[in-house]
Design an enzyme around this catalytic site. Structure first.
Site, PDB file in Angstrom:
ATOM      1  N   SER A  40     122.978  12.991 -42.827  1.00 45.06           N
ATOM      2  CA  SER A  40     121.893  12.006 -42.807  1.00 45.06           C
ATOM      3  C   SER A  40     122.288  10.929 -43.805  1.00 45.06           C
ATOM      4  O   SER A  40     122.159  11.086 -45.004  1.00 45.06           O
ATOM      5  CB  SER A  40     120.560  12.643 -43.209  1.00 45.06           C
ATOM      6  OG  SER A  40     120.592  13.067 -44.546  1.00 45.06           O
ATOM      7  N   GLU A 167     115.120  19.424 -46.722  1.00 43.71           N
ATOM      8  CA  GLU A 167     115.474  20.423 -47.735  1.00 43.71           C
ATOM      9  C   GLU A 167     114.253  20.886 -48.516  1.00 43.71           C
ATOM     10  O   GLU A 167     113.441  20.071 -48.946  1.00 43.71           O
ATOM     11  CB  GLU A 167     116.484  19.838 -48.746  1.00 43.71           C
ATOM     12  CG  GLU A 167     117.787  19.394 -48.142  1.00 43.71           C
ATOM     13  CD  GLU A 167     118.698  18.737 -49.175  1.00 43.71           C
ATOM     14  OE1 GLU A 167     118.508  18.966 -50.388  1.00 43.71           O
ATOM     15  OE2 GLU A 167     119.598  17.989 -48.762  1.00 43.71           O
ATOM     16  N   GLU A 210     124.047  23.634 -45.624  1.00 42.66           N
ATOM     17  CA  GLU A 210     124.117  23.727 -47.083  1.00 42.66           C
ATOM     18  C   GLU A 210     123.798  25.131 -47.603  1.00 42.66           C
ATOM     19  O   GLU A 210     123.545  25.320 -48.791  1.00 42.66           O
ATOM     20  CB  GLU A 210     123.189  22.683 -47.708  1.00 42.66           C
ATOM     21  CG  GLU A 210     123.622  21.273 -47.332  1.00 42.66           C
ATOM     22  CD  GLU A 210     122.788  20.183 -47.957  1.00 42.66           C
ATOM     23  OE1 GLU A 210     121.834  20.500 -48.691  1.00 42.66           O
ATOM     24  OE2 GLU A 210     123.089  19.004 -47.716  1.00 42.66           O
ATOM     25  N   LYS A 343     125.238   9.990 -55.564  1.00 41.04           N
ATOM     26  CA  LYS A 343     126.262  10.535 -54.671  1.00 41.04           C
ATOM     27  C   LYS A 343     127.486   9.636 -54.777  1.00 41.04           C
ATOM     28  O   LYS A 343     127.420   8.461 -54.404  1.00 41.04           O
ATOM     29  CB  LYS A 343     125.760  10.539 -53.219  1.00 41.04           C
ATOM     30  CG  LYS A 343     124.660  11.557 -52.938  1.00 41.04           C
ATOM     31  CD  LYS A 343     124.154  11.384 -51.516  1.00 41.04           C
ATOM     32  CE  LYS A 343     123.233  12.524 -51.102  1.00 41.04           C
ATOM     33  NZ  LYS A 343     122.544  12.225 -49.814  1.00 41.04           N
ATOM     34  N   SER A 370     124.361  14.776 -56.763  1.00 46.17           N
ATOM     35  CA  SER A 370     124.255  15.475 -55.479  1.00 46.17           C
ATOM     36  C   SER A 370     125.592  15.611 -54.757  1.00 46.17           C
ATOM     37  O   SER A 370     126.452  14.745 -54.832  1.00 46.17           O
ATOM     38  CB  SER A 370     123.273  14.713 -54.579  1.00 46.17           C
ATOM     39  OG  SER A 370     123.256  15.246 -53.272  1.00 46.17           O
ATOM     40  N   HIS A 371     125.705  16.719 -54.032  1.00 49.14           N
ATOM     41  CA  HIS A 371     126.785  16.944 -53.066  1.00 49.14           C
ATOM     42  C   HIS A 371     126.461  16.183 -51.784  1.00 49.14           C
ATOM     43  O   HIS A 371     125.478  15.451 -51.711  1.00 49.14           O
ATOM     44  CB  HIS A 371     126.886  18.447 -52.764  1.00 49.14           C
ATOM     45  CG  HIS A 371     125.636  19.000 -52.117  1.00 49.14           C
ATOM     46  ND1 HIS A 371     125.592  20.192 -51.440  1.00 49.14           N
ATOM     47  CD2 HIS A 371     124.365  18.511 -52.042  1.00 49.14           C
ATOM     48  CE1 HIS A 371     124.379  20.414 -50.980  1.00 49.14           C
ATOM     49  NE2 HIS A 371     123.620  19.408 -51.339  1.00 49.14           N
ATOM     50  N   SER A 373     126.293  17.075 -47.310  1.00 47.01           N
ATOM     51  CA  SER A 373     126.214  18.254 -46.438  1.00 47.01           C
ATOM     52  C   SER A 373     127.590  18.664 -45.913  1.00 47.01           C
ATOM     53  O   SER A 373     127.843  19.839 -45.659  1.00 47.01           O
ATOM     54  CB  SER A 373     125.241  18.010 -45.287  1.00 47.01           C
ATOM     55  OG  SER A 373     125.506  16.769 -44.678  1.00 47.01           O
TER      56      SER A 373
END
Length: 434
Positions: A40, A167, A210, A343, A370-371, A373
């Protein structure tokens, strides 16, 4: 120490899609970095260059980005003679060579791969652990271990269920250390697996991209209920809070929101931003929800500002801000949110990621690293979150090796720091008070 050789290749990410890996050599040895990829994605993100050849990896190959590194970026950086400790100079040289605002010439995935490898080489050149090198680049004297936000229920574009919101996360703010937070998170995760299995059957415990569970439920409140039940059952009601990533841009339709967007379109069921805001207010009242990411579409600025003014929780900008200083400045001006999701591949270089983080922090925002997906075994963001002292990280559930690689690296860092290690805990939104 200058760069001796750079070589890029195509590898596969955790979803089986191609991504870029870069090997960078100096007199100190080989430094390797791999680039993540999102499902996304915000429309304002820097461009991830894909080949578009449908005969190969369904159009998702990255040979063009790899070639840009090997034939254009590598010779320029090597001939410049700039030392790997000069992160900003090397990043800026790549940005100049690309010459576009969104890195569309070389691809953000090409530039970032090299930038990450440069950062790792710079740390080795200075004989520092990567997290200390990053702290120095950012001008930080502190080092803080983050609260992990474990994504334990997956929906939205990350899962094949009916759930609209992407999430549902647990944050062990009451843990005593990062290692303790991992234990709490893992115990609640396994308890949740049992709760879901008892309610919906064993096949409901399949996991999403994830590592979170993806039961086929439609109501978002049902997901919150499951998480709350698992927290209570595990005995951590006082130590665990809930975070959400709604990723509302994924179900924004004609100025409204479709909470059943995975079914055939039916405009009669769409709801307004105000109605969606009221739903979030219910969530905050009924559950220990302390953080909501992307509650509205990336261009629905009015809804963001109105909601942030009316709630006392953390509102995180991801698709809204895309780690981009210009978007962050506008969000600050409009008081649209109060936390930046950081990110590295949204902006495409280490230098710009650090700048975005500092800009957010200077304006009193929180920052969550953040990672994506689509991840790899690369653990760069674990060192990044400690060096930038953001106090919070989300990198999936305590499940799937590409997620655990980051969490395990954080446990190693905490161990290495010994008595110097400080865990953000309840201060995850403002770790500078520690």
């Amino acid at each position: 120490m200058s760069i001796e050789k750079i070589w890029a290749r195509e590898i596969l990410d955790s979803r089986g899609n191609p991504t870029v890996e870069v090997d960078l050599y100096t007199a100190k040895g080989l430094f390797r970095a791999a680039v993540p990829s999102g499902a996304s994605t915000g429309i304002y993100e820097a461009l991830e260059l894909r080949d578009g050849d449908k005969q190969r990896y369904l159009g998702k190959g990255v040979l063009k980005a790899v070639d840009h590194i090997n034939s254009r970026i590598a010779p320029a950086l090597i001939s410049s003679g700039i030392s790997v400790v000069e992160q900003e100079k090397l990043d800026n040289l790549m940005l100049e060579l690309d010459g576009t605002e969104n890195k569309s010439k070389f691809g953000a995935n090409a530039i970032l791969g090299v930038s990450l490898a440069v950062c790792k080489a710079g740390a080795a050149e200075r004989d520092l652990p990567l997290y200390r090198h990053i702290a120095q680049l950012a001008g930080n004297s502190d080092l803080i271990l983050p609260v992990p936000a474990f994504n334990v229920i997956n929906g939205g574009s990350h899962a094949g269920n009916k759930l609209a919101m992407q999430e549902f996360m647990i944050l062990p703010v009451g843990a005593e250390s990062f290692r303790d937070a991992m234990r709490l998170g893992a115990e609640v995760y396994h308890t949740l697996k049992g709760v879901i299995k008892d309610k919906y059957g064993k096949d409901a415990t399949n996991v999403g991209d994830e590592g979170g569970f993806a039961p086929n439920i439609l109501e978002n409140s049902e997901a919150l209920e499951l998480v709350k039940e698992a927290i209570d059952k595990a005995g951590y009601t006082e130590k665990m809070v809930i975070g959400m990533d709604v990723a509302a841009s994924e179900f924004y339709r004609d100025g409204k929101y479709d909470l059943d967007f995975k079914s055939p379109a039916d405009p009669s069921r769409y709801i307004t931003g105000d109605q969606l805001g009221a739903l979030y207010q219910d969530f905050v009242r009924n559950y220990p929800v302390v953080s909501i990411e992307d509650p509205f579409d990336q261009d629905d600025w009015a809804a963001w500002s109105k909601f942030t003014a009316n709630v006392g929780i953390q509102i995180v900008g991801d698709d809204l801000t895309v780690t981009n200083p210009k978007r962050i400045e506008r969000a600050v001006e409009e008081k649209a949110c109060n936390c930046l999701l950081l990110k590295v591949n949204q902006i495409g270089s280490v230098t710009e990621a650090i700048q975005a983080c500092k800009l957010a922090q200077e304006n009193g925002w929180g920052v969550m690293v953040s990672h994506r997906s689509g991840e790899t075994e690369d653990t760069f963001i674990a060192d990044l979150v400690v060096g930038l002292c953001t106090g919070q990280i989300k990198t999936g559930a305590p499940c799937r090796s590409e997620r655990l690689a980051k969490y395990n690296q954080l446990m190693r860092i905490e161990e290495e720091l010994g008595d110097e290690a400080r865990f953000a805990g309840h201060n995850f939104r403002n770790p500078s008070v520690l």
